[in-house]
Design an enzyme around this catalytic site. Structure first.
Site, short mmCIF file in Angstrom:
data_model
loop_
_atom_site.label_atom_id
_atom_site.label_comp_id
_atom_site.label_asym_id
_atom_site.label_seq_id
_atom_site.Cartn_x
_atom_site.Cartn_y
_atom_site.Cartn_z
N LYS A 80 50.15 35.22 58.29
CA LYS A 80 50.29 33.26 57.78
C LYS A 80 50.61 32.67 58.37
O LYS A 80 51.78 33.16 59.61
CB LYS A 80 50.79 33.71 56.54
CG LYS A 80 50.40 34.99 55.39
CD LYS A 80 51.16 34.61 53.85
CE LYS A 80 51.61 33.44 53.27
NZ LYS A 80 50.89 32.89 53.44
N THR A 91 43.83 26.00 50.00
CA THR A 91 43.50 27.03 48.99
C THR A 91 45.15 27.03 46.99
O THR A 91 44.51 26.98 46.08
CB THR A 91 43.90 28.35 49.41
OG1 THR A 91 42.44 29.19 50.51
CG2 THR A 91 42.82 29.32 48.09
N LYS A 97 38.38 35.37 54.97
CA LYS A 97 39.81 35.40 55.72
C LYS A 97 39.93 37.68 56.41
O LYS A 97 41.66 37.89 56.73
CB LYS A 97 40.98 35.31 54.56
CG LYS A 97 40.62 33.45 54.40
CD LYS A 97 40.60 33.33 55.62
CE LYS A 97 41.28 31.36 55.57
NZ LYS A 97 42.07 30.83 54.48
N GLU A 145 57.91 30.39 53.00
CA GLU A 145 56.95 31.82 52.55
C GLU A 145 57.17 33.08 52.34
O GLU A 145 56.77 34.28 51.39
CB GLU A 145 55.63 31.50 53.08
CG GLU A 145 54.59 30.38 52.32
CD GLU A 145 53.49 30.11 53.67
OE1 GLU A 145 52.58 28.81 53.32
OE2 GLU A 145 53.14 30.66 54.88
C1 5RP Z 1 50.67 28.26 55.08
C2 5RP Z 1 49.82 29.61 55.21
C3 5RP Z 1 48.46 29.40 54.08
O1 5RP Z 1 48.25 30.33 53.26
C4 5RP Z 1 47.30 29.73 55.01
O2 5RP Z 1 47.42 29.24 56.94
C5 5RP Z 1 46.25 29.57 54.72
O3 5RP Z 1 45.83 28.24 54.03
P1 5RP Z 1 44.32 28.06 53.66
O4 5RP Z 1 44.45 28.26 52.09
O5 5RP Z 1 44.27 26.31 53.53
O6 5RP Z 1 43.20 28.78 54.31
O7 5RP Z 1 49.88 30.22 55.15
O8 5RP Z 1 51.80 28.57 56.56
#
Ligand code: 5RP
Length: 220
Positions: A95, A32, A122, A104
């Protein structure tokens, strides 16, 4: 673009509304956020610089012609944009599906506003269906796994994965997370744990949820 990619792109475009020229911008990791970086690449805002949450994001930001600066240089940030694997109604998150949870969490904590971009898949009532990532220093892997079992989870080593910090990830299955803050504190207190991917002490401030009917904004 798949339908899900279209939703991610919409969420990313909505997040761009929060970007202010002349300021630092924290940038998360994942598919994303990659759409968000594409939006930045197209619009080329005059930023003071981007603070990146992973090597993968750094590579993409640089390829997009954006300056990447160290968090130590930038100091506290006005804005952090990142995705999530799950969010509940309190904007508490899981996350770390991409393994970048430690950086993060540092950047989210150093930011005054955390805008989280997700598609509607989500959103959950109760966190925990998505396996909870826990970053662990390698020598403590088995010890931490035993402690996680005592907390009611089923940890599984993420095979063949090393984090940007040189650590391993245990993905913890079958947790019903009734009290996210309590569990975040309990897991963080296990020696050898670097970070748990529960963002309850520092939840999102704004959740942008892209669905078939548009982008819903939820604020804390
Ligand atoms: C990476 C993360 C991402 O924000 C989480 O996995 C969501 O990823 P995506 O946008 O590919 O669904 O925490 O460590």
């Amino acid at each position: 673009m798949t339908d899900q990619d279209t939703l991610k792109r919409r969420a990313a475009e909505a997040a761009y509304e929060y970007v202010a020229e002349g300021e630092y911008l924290g940038v998360g990791t994942g598919s994303t956020v990659n759409h968000f970086i594409d939006v930045l690449a197209e619009r080329q805002p005059e930023l003071a610089g981007c603070v990146s949450s992973s090597e993968a994001t750094t590579t993409r930001l640089k390829a997009a012609g954006l300056d990447v600066v160290d968090l130590n240089t930038a100091g506290d940030l006005p804005l952090y944009v990142d995705g999530a694997d799950e969010s509940n109604d309190h904007l508490e998150l899981i996350k770390g599906g991409g393994g970048a949870l430690t950086r993060e969490k540092v950047i989210a904590s150093a930011s005054r506003r955390f805008v989280c971009v997700v598609d509607e898949s989500k959103r959950v009532g109760l966190l925990g269906r998505f396996p909870l990532p826990v970053e662990v220093i390698p020598m403590a892997r088995s010890f931490v796994a035993r402690r996680l079992v005592k907390l009611g989870g089923e940890p599984e080593l993420r095979e063949g994965f090393t984090s940007d910090n040189g650590n391993v990830i245990l993905d913890v299955h079958n947790l019903e997370i009734l009290n996210p803050i309590e569990l975040e504190d309990a897991i963080n207190a296990i020696p050898g744990v670097v970070t748990v991917g529960l963002f309850a002490r520092r939840p999102a401030d704004v959740l942008l949820v892209a669905g078939a009917g548009g982008v819903e904004k939820i604020e804390r």
